[in-house]
Write a protein that holds these residues in place. Sequence first.
Motif, mmCIF file in Angstrom:
data_model
loop_
_atom_site.group_PDB
_atom_site.id
_atom_site.type_symbol
_atom_site.label_atom_id
_atom_site.label_comp_id
_atom_site.label_asym_id
_atom_site.label_seq_id
_atom_site.Cartn_x
_atom_site.Cartn_y
_atom_site.Cartn_z
ATOM 1 N N LYS A 49 0.824 -1.200 0.000
ATOM 2 C CA LYS A 49 0.000 0.000 0.000
ATOM 3 C C LYS A 49 0.864 1.259 0.000
ATOM 4 O O LYS A 49 0.901 1.995 0.986
ATOM 5 C CB LYS A 49 -0.946 -0.012 1.220
ATOM 6 C CG LYS A 49 -1.992 1.047 1.190
ATOM 7 C CD LYS A 49 -2.083 1.841 2.475
ATOM 8 C CE LYS A 49 -0.952 2.699 2.823
ATOM 9 N NZ LYS A 49 -0.612 3.856 1.996
ATOM 10 N N ASN B 23 1.886 5.063 -0.737
ATOM 11 C CA ASN B 23 1.171 6.266 -1.164
ATOM 12 C C ASN B 23 1.884 6.758 -2.427
ATOM 13 O O ASN B 23 2.861 6.148 -2.880
ATOM 14 C CB ASN B 23 1.083 7.313 -0.048
ATOM 15 C CG ASN B 23 2.451 7.786 0.412
ATOM 16 O OD1 ASN B 23 3.416 7.778 -0.342
ATOM 17 N ND2 ASN B 23 2.529 8.197 1.670
ATOM 18 N N SER C 124 -2.455 4.665 -2.240
ATOM 19 C CA SER C 124 -3.413 5.523 -1.535
ATOM 20 C C SER C 124 -3.119 6.980 -1.850
ATOM 21 O O SER C 124 -1.967 7.370 -2.038
ATOM 22 C CB SER C 124 -3.366 5.249 -0.036
ATOM 23 O OG SER C 124 -2.128 5.647 0.488
ATOM 24 N N GLY D 205 -4.679 9.847 -0.068
ATOM 25 C CA GLY D 205 -5.287 10.726 0.929
ATOM 26 C C GLY D 205 -6.764 10.963 0.652
ATOM 27 O O GLY D 205 -7.525 10.002 0.436
ATOM 28 N N GLY E 255 -8.753 9.199 -2.238
ATOM 29 C CA GLY E 255 -9.046 7.766 -2.296
ATOM 30 C C GLY E 255 -7.836 6.943 -2.691
ATOM 31 O O GLY E 255 -6.790 7.034 -2.063
ATOM 32 N N GLY F 184 -2.727 5.546 6.716
ATOM 33 C CA GLY F 184 -2.170 4.467 5.897
ATOM 34 C C GLY F 184 -2.179 3.157 6.685
ATOM 35 O O GLY F 184 -2.489 2.087 6.140
ATOM 36 N N THR G 230 -5.606 1.831 6.856
ATOM 37 C CA THR G 230 -5.938 1.248 5.551
ATOM 38 C C THR G 230 -5.414 -0.190 5.464
ATOM 39 O O THR G 230 -6.105 -1.090 4.991
ATOM 40 C CB THR G 230 -5.332 2.121 4.419
ATOM 41 O OG1 THR G 230 -5.838 3.440 4.567
ATOM 42 C CG2 THR G 230 -5.676 1.592 3.043
ATOM 43 N N MET H 99 -10.464 1.631 2.280
ATOM 44 C CA MET H 99 -10.702 3.075 2.294
ATOM 45 C C MET H 99 -11.496 3.496 3.528
ATOM 46 O O MET H 99 -11.246 4.540 4.126
ATOM 47 C CB MET H 99 -11.473 3.513 1.027
ATOM 48 C CG MET H 99 -10.687 3.403 -0.253
ATOM 49 S SD MET H 99 -9.236 4.469 -0.300
ATOM 50 C CE MET H 99 -7.949 3.340 0.144
HETATM 51 P P1 ATP Z 1 0.055 7.975 6.810
HETATM 52 O O1 ATP Z 1 1.503 8.029 6.380
HETATM 53 O O2 ATP Z 1 -0.424 9.227 7.499
HETATM 54 O O3 ATP Z 1 -0.290 6.759 7.586
HETATM 55 P P2 ATP Z 1 -0.460 7.396 4.006
HETATM 56 O O4 ATP Z 1 0.242 8.483 3.240
HETATM 57 O O5 ATP Z 1 0.191 6.070 4.062
HETATM 58 O O6 ATP Z 1 -0.822 7.907 5.474
HETATM 59 P P3 ATP Z 1 -2.950 8.224 2.826
HETATM 60 O O7 ATP Z 1 -3.005 8.047 1.356
HETATM 61 O O8 ATP Z 1 -2.722 9.611 3.329
HETATM 62 O O9 ATP Z 1 -1.918 7.181 3.425
HETATM 63 O O10 ATP Z 1 -4.320 7.737 3.477
HETATM 64 C C1 ATP Z 1 -4.770 6.402 3.414
HETATM 65 C C2 ATP Z 1 -6.271 6.406 3.273
HETATM 66 O O11 ATP Z 1 -6.872 7.082 4.401
HETATM 67 C C3 ATP Z 1 -6.794 7.146 2.047
HETATM 68 O O12 ATP Z 1 -6.786 6.334 0.890
HETATM 69 C C4 ATP Z 1 -8.210 7.515 2.526
HETATM 70 O O13 ATP Z 1 -9.066 6.394 2.499
HETATM 71 C C5 ATP Z 1 -7.967 7.867 3.981
HETATM 72 N N1 ATP Z 1 -7.625 9.295 4.097
HETATM 73 C C6 ATP Z 1 -6.426 9.831 4.361
HETATM 74 N N2 ATP Z 1 -6.485 11.193 4.381
HETATM 75 C C7 ATP Z 1 -7.776 11.518 4.133
HETATM 76 C C8 ATP Z 1 -8.502 12.749 4.035
HETATM 77 N N3 ATP Z 1 -7.888 13.926 4.182
HETATM 78 N N4 ATP Z 1 -9.826 12.693 3.763
HETATM 79 C C9 ATP Z 1 -10.449 11.505 3.617
HETATM 80 N N5 ATP Z 1 -9.824 10.305 3.712
HETATM 81 C C10 ATP Z 1 -8.509 10.306 3.955
#
Ligand code: ATP
Length: 313
Positions: free
Chosen positions: A186, A188, A225, A227, A230, A256, A259, A281
């Motif tokens: 997963k 980002n 992912s 943020g 989606g 994340g 997720t 999600m």
């Molecule tokens: P982190 O490093 O903070 O754990 P990440 O960068 O690995 O996060 P993100 O893509 O930011 O992962 O977020 C994972 C999922 O969480 C997104 O696909 C979404 O479902 C949800 N999400 C994160 N931020 C938001 C937001 N601002 N609004 C709605 N959903 C969000």
Amino acid sequence: MLLTVTMNPSVDISYQLDSFLLDDVNRVEQASKTAGGKGLNVTRVAHMLGMDVTATGVLGGTIGTFITNQLTADDIKHDFYKIDQESRNCIAILHEGRQTEILESGPNLTEEESRGFLKHFEELLRNSKVSVLSISGSLPKGLTADVYRKIISIANQQGILVILDTSGSTLQSILDDPTIKLAAIKPNRDELSAIEGQALSDNPEDWKEILQSPRYQNCEWVIVSMGSKGAFAKYKQDFYLVEIPAIKVVNPVGSGDATVAGIAKALDERLLPAELLKSAMTAGMLNTMEESTGSVNPNLFDGYYDQVQVTKQ
Ligand code: ATP
């Protein structure tokens, strides 16, 4: 059962200050201390979503004891390999709308400790019915990606589905090993861009070519992912765009990891592709709606799950 692996857990300390004075004394009235590290966020969210989950990894010292005591207090099963060194503290100072972080690198593991953990891990698998394994975060000093490779190989031999949530050269070297099979990663968007060593366009359609490269062929699910936007995902040879509703975000840190917990739950329940994406999600969204990192309100799950839109591309 889900087994989560956290090789370098921490106690995450958060200090809330009105102002942060350099070269002076800062007295803190609001301090919170929680068992942290990405894998422990996955563990907590999976537990809150009703999964049977056990946390493992490596820890030690009084900080290690604090972590296991907190997991026990939360009614979460754990079985860590204990070392004589102290686990780490990670400090976040919240001041004037800013966040200053001081992150200890943690223990420096020896060859013997590395072998000791692998033995402990194999015994744990022998004595429990693990169906899904999630491995999160970076490795402590002294260990190389080889430890993750060995953990995954052992799980592969036993037909356990593996989710790997790490980044940089560790992730790259695992993906490039043709003997390794992963159920899901997963990254980002920034992490995908780092693995590929190139900037990615804003259009997920353009990422298809990258995700079709041999590097991702041993990984059934690649869920990129995005943020609040989606996710864009590859499952075997199919692609999906996943759109989520606008929500009120309180604290997105750890989304994340939440997720990953949503993916683990869906893999454990052998859900269909669109259902897995909705579960992933929803768990991420629910985490953003809570103040504490790695926390969800399971009562809201079904309502948000129904609002996630999955379109095959
Ligand atoms: P982190 O490093 O903070 O754990 P990440 O960068 O690995 O996060 P993100 O893509 O930011 O992962 O977020 C994972 C999922 O969480 C997104 O696909 C979404 O479902 C949800 N999400 C994160 N931020 C938001 C937001 N601002 N609004 C709605 N959903 C969000």
